[in-house]
Motif scaffolding. Structure first.
Motif, PDB file in Angstrom:
ATOM      1  N   ALA A 182      -0.762 -15.789   4.112  1.00 36.01           N
ATOM      2  CA  ALA A 182      -0.518 -14.581   3.323  1.00 36.01           C
ATOM      3  C   ALA A 182      -1.017 -13.347   4.061  1.00 36.01           C
ATOM      4  CB  ALA A 182      -1.220 -14.692   1.973  1.00 36.01           C
ATOM      5  N   PHE A 183      -0.285 -12.257   3.896  1.00 35.36           N
ATOM      6  CA  PHE A 183      -0.802 -10.943   4.265  1.00 35.36           C
ATOM      7  C   PHE A 183      -1.724 -10.512   3.139  1.00 35.36           C
ATOM      8  CE2 PHE A 183      -0.735  -6.358   3.775  1.00 35.36           C
ATOM      9  CZ  PHE A 183      -1.110  -5.940   5.045  1.00 35.36           C
ATOM     10  N   THR A 184      -2.921 -10.078   3.465  1.00 39.82           N
ATOM     11  CA  THR A 184      -3.860  -9.645   2.431  1.00 39.82           C
ATOM     12  C   THR A 184      -4.452  -8.314   2.827  1.00 39.82           C
ATOM     13  OG1 THR A 184      -5.831 -10.229   1.138  1.00 39.82           O
ATOM     14  CG2 THR A 184      -5.792 -10.919   3.443  1.00 39.82           C
ATOM     15  N   SER A 185      -4.633  -7.464   1.864  1.00 40.58           N
ATOM     16  CA  SER A 185      -5.125  -6.120   2.149  1.00 40.58           C
ATOM     17  C   SER A 185      -6.030  -5.661   1.023  1.00 40.58           C
ATOM     18  CB  SER A 185      -3.951  -5.146   2.285  1.00 40.58           C
ATOM     19  OG  SER A 185      -4.427  -3.843   2.526  1.00 40.58           O
ATOM     20  N   SER A 186      -7.233  -5.249   1.386  1.00 38.30           N
ATOM     21  CA  SER A 186      -8.153  -4.673   0.407  1.00 38.30           C
ATOM     22  C   SER A 186      -9.052  -3.694   1.130  1.00 38.30           C
ATOM     23  CB  SER A 186      -9.006  -5.764  -0.263  1.00 38.30           C
ATOM     24  OG  SER A 186      -9.752  -6.480   0.689  1.00 38.30           O
ATOM     25  N   GLY A 187      -9.473  -2.679   0.416  1.00 39.96           N
ATOM     26  CA  GLY A 187     -10.372  -1.694   1.005  1.00 39.96           C
ATOM     27  C   GLY A 187      -9.802  -1.071   2.259  1.00 39.96           C
ATOM     28  N   GLN A 188     -10.503  -1.255   3.365  1.00 41.52           N
ATOM     29  CA  GLN A 188     -10.102  -0.662   4.629  1.00 41.52           C
ATOM     30  C   GLN A 188      -8.733  -1.156   5.073  1.00 41.52           C
ATOM     31  OE1 GLN A 188     -11.541   1.732   6.312  1.00 41.52           O
ATOM     32  NE2 GLN A 188      -9.963   1.703   7.895  1.00 41.52           N
ATOM     33  N   GLY A 189      -8.330  -2.330   4.579  1.00 43.81           N
ATOM     34  CA  GLY A 189      -7.031  -2.862   4.974  1.00 43.81           C
ATOM     35  C   GLY A 189      -5.891  -1.929   4.658  1.00 43.81           C
ATOM     36  N   ALA A 213       4.823   1.897  10.815  1.00 47.04           N
ATOM     37  CA  ALA A 213       5.532   3.177  10.806  1.00 47.04           C
ATOM     38  C   ALA A 213       6.351   3.373   9.540  1.00 47.04           C
ATOM     39  CB  ALA A 213       6.435   3.262  12.026  1.00 47.04           C
ATOM     40  N   SER A 214       6.971   2.313   9.025  1.00 48.92           N
ATOM     41  CA  SER A 214       7.829   2.468   7.849  1.00 48.92           C
ATOM     42  C   SER A 214       7.015   2.757   6.599  1.00 48.92           C
ATOM     43  CB  SER A 214       8.660   1.207   7.629  1.00 48.92           C
ATOM     44  OG  SER A 214       7.854   0.130   7.192  1.00 48.92           O
ATOM     45  N   GLY A 215       5.816   2.179   6.522  1.00 44.45           N
ATOM     46  CA  GLY A 215       4.945   2.467   5.390  1.00 44.45           C
ATOM     47  C   GLY A 215       5.345   1.811   4.090  1.00 44.45           C
ATOM     48  N   THR A 216       6.283   0.862   4.108  1.00 47.75           N
ATOM     49  CA  THR A 216       6.763   0.263   2.859  1.00 47.75           C
ATOM     50  C   THR A 216       5.650  -0.434   2.101  1.00 47.75           C
ATOM     51  OG1 THR A 216       8.948  -0.065   3.834  1.00 47.75           O
ATOM     52  CG2 THR A 216       8.439  -1.336   1.861  1.00 47.75           C
ATOM     53  N   VAL A 217       4.881  -1.259   2.800  1.00 51.17           N
ATOM     54  CA  VAL A 217       3.805  -1.992   2.134  1.00 51.17           C
ATOM     55  C   VAL A 217       2.710  -1.041   1.690  1.00 51.17           C
ATOM     56  CG1 VAL A 217       2.057  -3.787   2.405  1.00 51.17           C
ATOM     57  CG2 VAL A 217       4.323  -4.102   3.399  1.00 51.17           C
ATOM     58  N   ARG A 218       2.371  -0.105   2.556  1.00 43.87           N
ATOM     59  CA  ARG A 218       1.338   0.856   2.178  1.00 43.87           C
ATOM     60  C   ARG A 218       1.737   1.631   0.922  1.00 43.87           C
ATOM     61  NH1 ARG A 218      -2.973   3.762   3.269  1.00 43.87           N
ATOM     62  NH2 ARG A 218      -2.929   5.948   2.659  1.00 43.87           N
ATOM     63  N   LYS A 219       2.986   2.041   0.852  1.00 41.63           N
ATOM     64  CA  LYS A 219       3.442   2.775  -0.329  1.00 41.63           C
ATOM     65  C   LYS A 219       3.357   1.917  -1.576  1.00 41.63           C
ATOM     66  CE  LYS A 219       6.529   5.739   2.358  1.00 41.63           C
ATOM     67  NZ  LYS A 219       7.948   5.997   2.740  1.00 41.63           N
ATOM     68  N   ALA A 220       3.686   0.630  -1.454  1.00 37.29           N
ATOM     69  CA  ALA A 220       3.607  -0.261  -2.613  1.00 37.29           C
ATOM     70  C   ALA A 220       2.168  -0.436  -3.074  1.00 37.29           C
ATOM     71  CB  ALA A 220       4.216  -1.622  -2.267  1.00 37.29           C
ATOM     72  N   LEU A 221       1.229  -0.451  -2.117  1.00 40.02           N
ATOM     73  CA  LEU A 221      -0.178  -0.625  -2.463  1.00 40.02           C
ATOM     74  C   LEU A 221      -0.830   0.653  -2.963  1.00 40.02           C
ATOM     75  CD1 LEU A 221      -1.218  -2.828   0.584  1.00 40.02           C
ATOM     76  CD2 LEU A 221      -1.063  -3.593  -1.789  1.00 40.02           C
ATOM     77  N   ASP A 222      -0.189   1.777  -2.736  1.00 38.08           N
ATOM     78  CA  ASP A 222      -0.747   3.070  -3.128  1.00 38.08           C
ATOM     79  C   ASP A 222      -0.345   3.381  -4.568  1.00 38.08           C
ATOM     80  OD1 ASP A 222      -1.731   5.597  -3.363  1.00 38.08           O
ATOM     81  OD2 ASP A 222      -0.473   6.487  -1.793  1.00 38.08           O
ATOM     82  N   THR A 282      -0.003  -3.566  -9.047  1.00 37.52           N
ATOM     83  CA  THR A 282       0.214  -3.729  -7.606  1.00 37.52           C
ATOM     84  C   THR A 282       1.181  -4.875  -7.336  1.00 37.52           C
ATOM     85  OG1 THR A 282      -2.014  -2.900  -7.150  1.00 37.52           O
ATOM     86  CG2 THR A 282      -0.913  -4.126  -5.395  1.00 37.52           C
ATOM     87  N   ALA A 283       1.017  -5.978  -8.063  1.00 34.89           N
ATOM     88  CA  ALA A 283       1.921  -7.121  -7.883  1.00 34.89           C
ATOM     89  C   ALA A 283       3.362  -6.724  -8.175  1.00 34.89           C
ATOM     90  CB  ALA A 283       1.493  -8.275  -8.788  1.00 34.89           C
ATOM     91  N   ARG A 284       3.566  -5.998  -9.254  1.00 36.25           N
ATOM     92  CA  ARG A 284       4.922  -5.556  -9.593  1.00 36.25           C
ATOM     93  C   ARG A 284       5.500  -4.675  -8.504  1.00 36.25           C
ATOM     94  NH1 ARG A 284       5.388  -0.625 -13.016  1.00 36.25           N
ATOM     95  NH2 ARG A 284       6.099   0.192 -11.014  1.00 36.25           N
ATOM     96  N   ARG A 285       4.707  -3.753  -7.983  1.00 36.09           N
ATOM     97  CA  ARG A 285       5.201  -2.839  -6.958  1.00 36.09           C
ATOM     98  C   ARG A 285       5.526  -3.582  -5.663  1.00 36.09           C
ATOM     99  NH1 ARG A 285       4.529   2.544  -7.344  1.00 36.09           N
ATOM    100  NH2 ARG A 285       3.931   2.742  -5.142  1.00 36.09           N
ATOM    101  N   LEU A 286       4.729  -4.574  -5.314  1.00 29.55           N
ATOM    102  CA  LEU A 286       5.017  -5.361  -4.114  1.00 29.55           C
ATOM    103  C   LEU A 286       6.306  -6.152  -4.270  1.00 29.55           C
ATOM    104  CD1 LEU A 286       1.404  -6.596  -3.300  1.00 29.55           C
ATOM    105  CD2 LEU A 286       2.816  -5.139  -1.829  1.00 29.55           C
TER     106      LEU A 286
END
Length: 424
Positions: A180-187, A240-249, A269-273
């Motif tokens: 899995a890709f996982t992201s929290s905090g600094q991620g 560069a595309s920022g798709t995942v970052r935008k979903a997490l924001d 967050t789950a829904r947005r992803l």
């Protein structure tokens, strides 16, 4: 390199369930490239499909105090909570689930799921116990989705965990490319361009990598290195595309929606992803190892679960995704029907409840039943792998398909794959 930590949880066995993922940025771009390259070397043709949200309640929630109340049982069994009617005649659930009760036509519960006594997410994630999987290395549900879907959408990982990495979520013999890709905090910060780096500089760095590839081609006697590595390019594109970052924001979500999910943001967050194109999202809510003060703990946690889940399911319906996204919510086992001396309930593997929604499955029902004191299934017993088999089928994956393990031997996705027929 950076280490991204998931939330820490300790159970009665004293073990920590904190996952981690090490990535870097350019830095991260290079390690993402390695992940994508490994995935391509192992995957067949990627294909689009339905998605799954897997909600884990770590520690094992009490079935008798949530979806299988026993108001006629003696007090030392039935506990403090009362059942309430849902909008489906004949189905009752806990009084602390009023929002779910009003939308039960969009939900279903299986009250007769048999588990194993093991403080691990392995069984509910893979269909195999942790004791067995220590040597068998069967992949998690999300890893199978990753294997089959690959990178359907540029810059969007097929499998995302919002609860760190755990043994149950490991890809096993499918290989680390399907972790899995996982992201929290600094991620989250790793998914945006570094300060002072614009798109032009990203292209400069892409060109720099290409020049390194040129040197590698000269060194490589086999001549297998040809041009810029496409997976390094994809890794750049993910940043560069920022798709995942935008979903997490979540700041990009409208304020009224954020208010509805206040305190239970993981559901949002789950829904947005999922909307961004992720194939499988996992999250964890609360701590349910209630050997003591069971009822005080549940009074605090059940309303949050009710609000988070009901908002998620309603949002999926409002967006027309109810048939394209299957959701499951469960823990690793149930709790003892009889209350102990510390006002708690201990581990109980003979039966637990599992909530299911969406995926084109038949909703508005309670499947199976337990005995008068909630001790064992009375009818329609199902195993955890059979529930997972139903979820696989709901998103278009055949649980009887095979993958080669580390020794090249074909292994079924699930050995026990009879579906929950009432949901079909």
């Amino acid at each position: 390199m950076l280490t991204l930590w998931g939330s820490r949880q300790r159970f009665c066995d004293g073990m920590s369930r904190r996952g981690f993922l090490r990535i870097g940025a350019f830095g991260a771009g290079l390690s993402l490239a390695q992940m994508l390259r490994a995935r391509a070397s192992q995957s067949g043709a990627a294909r689009a499909g339905k998605s799954a949200i897997m909600i884990y309640l770590p520690g094992g929630p009490s079935h008798i105090d949530t979806y299988d109340l026993k108001p006629e049982a003696p007090r030392e069994f039935r506990g403090e909570f009362k059942p309430i009617a849902t909008n489906v005649p004949g189905v009752q659930i806990c009084e602390y689930f009023p929002l779910q009760a009003r939308m039960w036509d969009k939900l279903a519960v299986i009250r007769s799921v048999i588990s194993v006594e093991e403080h691990s997410d392995c069984l509910v994630s893979t269909g195999y116990s942790e004791a067995r999987n220590r040597t068998a290395h069967h992949p998690s549900f999300g890893a199978v989705v990753s294997k089959l879907r690959g990178t359907d959408r540029e810059g969007v990982p097929p499998f995302v965990s919002l609860r760190g990495l755990t043994f149950g979520q490991e890809p096993g013999f499918l290989g680390v490319a399907h972790r899995a890709f996982t992201s929290s905090g600094q991620g989250l910060q790793n998914l945006k361009l570094a300060a002072g780096v614009d798109q032009t500089r990203v292209e400069d760095r892409r060109t720099l990598l290409a020049s390194f590839d040129g040197v590698r081609r000269e060194i490589d006697a086999s001549g297998t290195m040809k041009g810029l590595d496409v997976f390094a390019s994809r890794a750049f594109d993910m940043v560069a595309s920022g798709t995942v970052r935008k979903a997490l924001d979540l700041a990009r979500e409208e304020p009224r929606a954020r208010d509805r999910y206040r305190g239970v943001e993981q559901f949002l967050t789950a829904r947005r992803l999922i909307e961004a194109g992720v194939g499988c999202v996992t999250l964890a809510v609360g701590g349910w190892d209630t050997h003591g003060d069971n009822f005080r703990t549940l009074k605090r946690q059940l309303p949050d679960v009710d609000r988070g889940l009901s908002n998620l399911i309603q949002d999926l319906h409002d967006r027309g995704l109810e048939n394209d996204v299957v959701t499951v919510m469960w823990g690793e086992f149930g709790r003892t029907p009889k209350i102990n001396g510390g006002a708690g309930r201990d581990h109980w593997a003979p039966v637990m409840s599992a909530l299911v929604a969406g995926g084109g499955l038949k909703m508005g029902q309670a499947i199976g039943a337990t005995t008068a004191r909630g001790e064992i299934p009375r009818d329609r017993p199902y195993t955890v792998p059979q529930v997972l088999s139903t979820l696989y089928r709901a998103i278009g994956i055949d649980p009887s398909m095979t993958f080669a393990d580390g020794s090249g031997r074909p292994m079924y996705v699930l050995d026990d794959r009879q579906p929950v027929v009432e949901l079909a």
